[in-house]
Design a protein around this motif. Sequence first.
Motif, PDB file in Angstrom:
ATOM      1  N   ALA A 187       0.960  -1.645   0.038  1.00 21.24           N
ATOM      2  CA  ALA A 187      -0.122  -0.363   0.124  1.00 21.24           C
ATOM      3  C   ALA A 187       0.617   1.368   0.266  1.00 21.24           C
ATOM      4  O   ALA A 187       0.215   2.262  -0.389  1.00 21.24           O
ATOM      5  N   MET A 188       2.407   1.313   0.738  1.00 19.03           N
ATOM      6  CA  MET A 188       2.892   2.490   0.708  1.00 19.03           C
ATOM      7  C   MET A 188       3.530   2.731  -0.430  1.00 19.03           C
ATOM      8  O   MET A 188       3.494   3.737  -0.800  1.00 19.03           O
ATOM      9  N   ILE A 189       3.952   1.180  -1.019  1.00 20.37           N
ATOM     10  CA  ILE A 189       4.772   1.515  -2.756  1.00 20.37           C
ATOM     11  C   ILE A 189       3.035   2.595  -3.520  1.00 20.37           C
ATOM     12  O   ILE A 189       3.537   3.005  -4.460  1.00 20.37           O
ATOM     13  N   TYR A 190       2.036   1.699  -3.590  1.00 20.07           N
ATOM     14  CA  TYR A 190       1.099   2.425  -4.442  1.00 20.07           C
ATOM     15  C   TYR A 190       0.918   3.737  -4.249  1.00 20.07           C
ATOM     16  O   TYR A 190       0.669   4.418  -5.076  1.00 20.07           O
ATOM     17  N   PHE A 191       0.953   3.931  -3.143  1.00 21.85           N
ATOM     18  CA  PHE A 191       0.402   5.979  -2.831  1.00 21.85           C
ATOM     19  C   PHE A 191       1.551   6.693  -2.597  1.00 21.85           C
ATOM     20  O   PHE A 191       1.406   6.895  -3.284  1.00 21.85           O
ATOM     21  N   THR A 192       2.977   5.901  -3.178  1.00 21.51           N
ATOM     22  CA  THR A 192       4.053   7.187  -4.053  1.00 21.51           C
ATOM     23  C   THR A 192       3.790   7.300  -4.902  1.00 21.51           C
ATOM     24  O   THR A 192       4.524   8.525  -5.439  1.00 21.51           O
ATOM     25  N   ALA A 193       3.672   6.011  -5.538  1.00 23.74           N
ATOM     26  CA  ALA A 193       3.278   6.541  -7.304  1.00 23.74           C
ATOM     27  C   ALA A 193       2.093   7.507  -7.607  1.00 23.74           C
ATOM     28  O   ALA A 193       2.090   7.938  -8.412  1.00 23.74           O
ATOM     29  N   TYR A 194       1.206   7.470  -6.701  1.00 26.56           N
ATOM     30  CA  TYR A 194      -0.244   8.112  -6.888  1.00 26.56           C
ATOM     31  C   TYR A 194       0.327   9.849  -6.035  1.00 26.56           C
ATOM     32  O   TYR A 194      -0.462  10.542  -6.860  1.00 26.56           O
ATOM     33  N   ALA A 195       1.200   9.429  -5.041  1.00 24.71           N
ATOM     34  CA  ALA A 195       0.802  11.010  -4.335  1.00 24.71           C
ATOM     35  C   ALA A 195       2.061  11.763  -5.177  1.00 24.71           C
ATOM     36  O   ALA A 195       2.129  13.138  -5.438  1.00 24.71           O
ATOM     37  N   SER A 196       2.651  11.311  -5.597  1.00 23.65           N
ATOM     38  CA  SER A 196       3.891  11.784  -7.728  1.00 23.65           C
ATOM     39  C   SER A 196       3.387  12.735  -7.905  1.00 23.65           C
ATOM     40  O   SER A 196       3.901  13.421  -8.561  1.00 23.65           O
ATOM     41  N   HIS A 197       1.865  11.633  -8.445  1.00 20.90           N
ATOM     42  CA  HIS A 197       1.599  12.689  -9.249  1.00 20.90           C
ATOM     43  C   HIS A 197       1.080  14.427  -9.220  1.00 20.90           C
ATOM     44  O   HIS A 197       0.917  15.114  -9.519  1.00 20.90           O
ATOM     45  N   LEU A 198       0.621  14.118  -7.975  1.00 24.10           N
ATOM     46  CA  LEU A 198       0.303  15.422  -6.372  1.00 24.10           C
ATOM     47  C   LEU A 198       1.111  15.992  -6.336  1.00 24.10           C
ATOM     48  O   LEU A 198       1.147  17.702  -6.578  1.00 24.10           O
ATOM     49  N   LEU A 199       1.963  15.482  -6.110  1.00 23.00           N
ATOM     50  CA  LEU A 199       3.293  16.492  -6.137  1.00 23.00           C
ATOM     51  C   LEU A 199       3.972  17.258  -7.015  1.00 23.00           C
ATOM     52  O   LEU A 199       4.462  18.527  -7.097  1.00 23.00           O
ATOM     53  N   ILE A 200       3.700  16.556  -8.443  1.00 19.61           N
ATOM     54  CA  ILE A 200       4.334  16.832  -9.921  1.00 19.61           C
ATOM     55  C   ILE A 200       3.354  18.622  -9.815  1.00 19.61           C
ATOM     56  O   ILE A 200       3.673  19.417 -10.447  1.00 19.61           O
ATOM     57  N   ASP A 201       1.901  18.076  -9.782  1.00 20.48           N
ATOM     58  CA  ASP A 201       0.967  18.793  -9.699  1.00 20.48           C
ATOM     59  C   ASP A 201       0.924  20.411  -8.775  1.00 20.48           C
ATOM     60  O   ASP A 201       0.188  21.686  -9.410  1.00 20.48           O
ATOM     61  N   LEU A 202       1.236  19.540  -7.361  1.00 20.71           N
ATOM     62  CA  LEU A 202       1.287  21.366  -7.071  1.00 20.71           C
ATOM     63  C   LEU A 202       2.704  22.267  -7.934  1.00 20.71           C
ATOM     64  O   LEU A 202       2.205  23.466  -7.638  1.00 20.71           O
ATOM     65  N   CYS A 203       3.586  21.879  -8.634  1.00 22.31           N
ATOM     66  CA  CYS A 203       4.516  22.203  -8.757  1.00 22.31           C
ATOM     67  C   CYS A 203       4.929  22.876 -10.246  1.00 22.31           C
ATOM     68  O   CYS A 203       5.267  23.097 -10.985  1.00 22.31           O
ATOM     69  N   THR A 204       3.348  22.216 -10.781  1.00 19.41           N
ATOM     70  CA  THR A 204       2.751  22.915 -12.648  1.00 19.41           C
ATOM     71  C   THR A 204       2.647  24.071 -11.948  1.00 19.41           C
ATOM     72  O   THR A 204       1.315  24.216 -12.407  1.00 19.41           O
ATOM     73  N   GLY A 205       2.603  24.874 -13.375  1.00 11.86           N
ATOM     74  CA  GLY A 205       1.808  26.477 -13.158  1.00 11.86           C
ATOM     75  C   GLY A 205       1.862  26.795 -14.626  1.00 11.86           C
ATOM     76  O   GLY A 205       2.722  25.677 -15.826  1.00 11.86           O
ATOM     77  N   ARG A 206       1.467  28.315 -14.941  1.00 15.33           N
ATOM     78  CA  ARG A 206       1.589  28.817 -16.680  1.00 15.33           C
ATOM     79  C   ARG A 206       2.976  28.766 -17.093  1.00 15.33           C
ATOM     80  O   ARG A 206       3.411  29.302 -18.004  1.00 15.33           O
ATOM     81  N   THR A 207       3.901  29.511 -15.675  1.00 18.52           N
ATOM     82  CA  THR A 207       5.087  30.481 -15.314  1.00 18.52           C
ATOM     83  C   THR A 207       6.489  29.633 -15.278  1.00 18.52           C
ATOM     84  O   THR A 207       6.047  29.620 -14.632  1.00 18.52           O
ATOM     85  N   LEU A 208       7.336  29.320 -15.361  1.00 15.22           N
ATOM     86  CA  LEU A 208       8.351  28.913 -14.955  1.00 15.22           C
ATOM     87  C   LEU A 208       8.629  29.628 -13.392  1.00 15.22           C
ATOM     88  O   LEU A 208       8.984  31.374 -14.257  1.00 15.22           O
ATOM     89  N   GLY A 209       9.333  29.658 -12.507  1.00 11.53           N
ATOM     90  CA  GLY A 209       9.787  30.151 -11.966  1.00 11.53           C
ATOM     91  C   GLY A 209       8.553  30.468 -10.681  1.00 11.53           C
ATOM     92  O   GLY A 209       8.423  29.832 -10.065  1.00 11.53           O
ATOM     93  N   TRP A 210       9.530  31.536  -9.735  1.00 10.72           N
ATOM     94  CA  TRP A 210       8.974  31.806  -8.561  1.00 10.72           C
ATOM     95  C   TRP A 210       7.197  32.754  -8.996  1.00 10.72           C
ATOM     96  O   TRP A 210       7.743  33.514  -8.842  1.00 10.72           O
ATOM     97  N   THR A 211       6.992  32.332  -9.618  1.00  7.66           N
ATOM     98  CA  THR A 211       6.155  32.806 -10.259  1.00  7.66           C
ATOM     99  C   THR A 211       4.238  32.646  -9.204  1.00  7.66           C
ATOM    100  O   THR A 211       3.399  33.642  -9.919  1.00  7.66           O
ATOM    101  N   ASN A 212       3.868  31.745  -9.083  1.00  6.81           N
ATOM    102  CA  ASN A 212       2.635  31.295  -8.133  1.00  6.81           C
ATOM    103  C   ASN A 212       1.556  31.091  -9.571  1.00  6.81           C
ATOM    104  O   ASN A 212       0.858  31.694  -8.871  1.00  6.81           O
ATOM    105  N   THR A 213       1.987  30.587 -10.175  1.00  6.80           N
ATOM    106  CA  THR A 213       1.047  30.841 -10.903  1.00  6.80           C
ATOM    107  C   THR A 213       0.309  29.090 -11.704  1.00  6.80           C
ATOM    108  O   THR A 213      -0.438  29.300 -12.387  1.00  6.80           O
TER     109      THR A 213
END
Length: 217
Positions: free
Chosen positions: A95-121
Motif C-alpha cells: 500500500a505504501m508503494i502504491y501510495f507513493t506512485a499515486y502521490a507523486s502525481h500530486l507533488l508534480i501538479d503542485l509545482c506545475t503552472g503557467r510560468t516557470l520560476g517563483w511565479t505562483n501561477t
Amino acid sequence: MASPIAHSFAGFWTFLVFAKQLQIRLAAQWRQYLPRLGVLVLLANLPDFDFPISLALLGNASLHHEFTHSLAAAVLVALAVSCVWRIAPGFWRSAMIYFTAYASHLLIDLCTGRTLGWTNTGSGIPLLWPWPKKFSSPLILIPGVRHETLGAVFSMDNAWSSIYELLSFGAITVIVFVLWKRKLKSRILGERKLKSRLNHPTSEVSEHLLSELQHQK
C-alpha cells in the motif's frame, strides 16, 4: 497539469525505489518485473483520468483537478489496489508503494503552472479534500499543458511543454542511473576484494607472522 510524460517518469522512479528496497537485480530480472512497473506508471497517471471523463460528459475540463487530486483519493486507491495485488511482501508495504506512485502525481501538479520560476501561477489542487481550498507551490518547475478543450490539448504550446518534460525528467533519470551505476561498481569491487581475502587467508597470516619476527629481530 503536467503531461503523462512527467507522471510516467515519476512512476518509473517509484519502481526504482521499490526495486532498491527489495534488493532486486534489475539487470538480470527486469522482464519479470515489467507488470509491476506498468502498475506503478499507471497509478502515477491515474489522477488525470478525471480529465477524459470530464471531456466526455461535459465537453470541457471543469471536473479536472477535483477529488482524484487529493490525499484522500491516494489513500483509498493505495488500499484498494493492495487488496487486489501485493506488489511487495505484506499488505501495508504494498500500500505504501502504491501510495507513493499515486502521490507523486500530486507533488508534480503542485509545482506545475503557467510560468516557470517563483511565479505562483499554478491552478492548484484540492490536496485536503473535502476541504475545498486548492493548494499550489509558489515555485513553478513544470510549465504544464493546456487542457481547456480538446483542441488545446493538441496545440504547439503543449508540444513544447512535453519536450521540456522529456528533456528535464530524462536528464534527471540519466544522472540517477550514472550515480547508481558508480555505486554498484564500487560495491562489486569491494565484494571482490573481500572474497579474495577470504580465499587467501593463509598467505596473509604468514605475512603477518613474518613481519612480527622481523620486528622482534
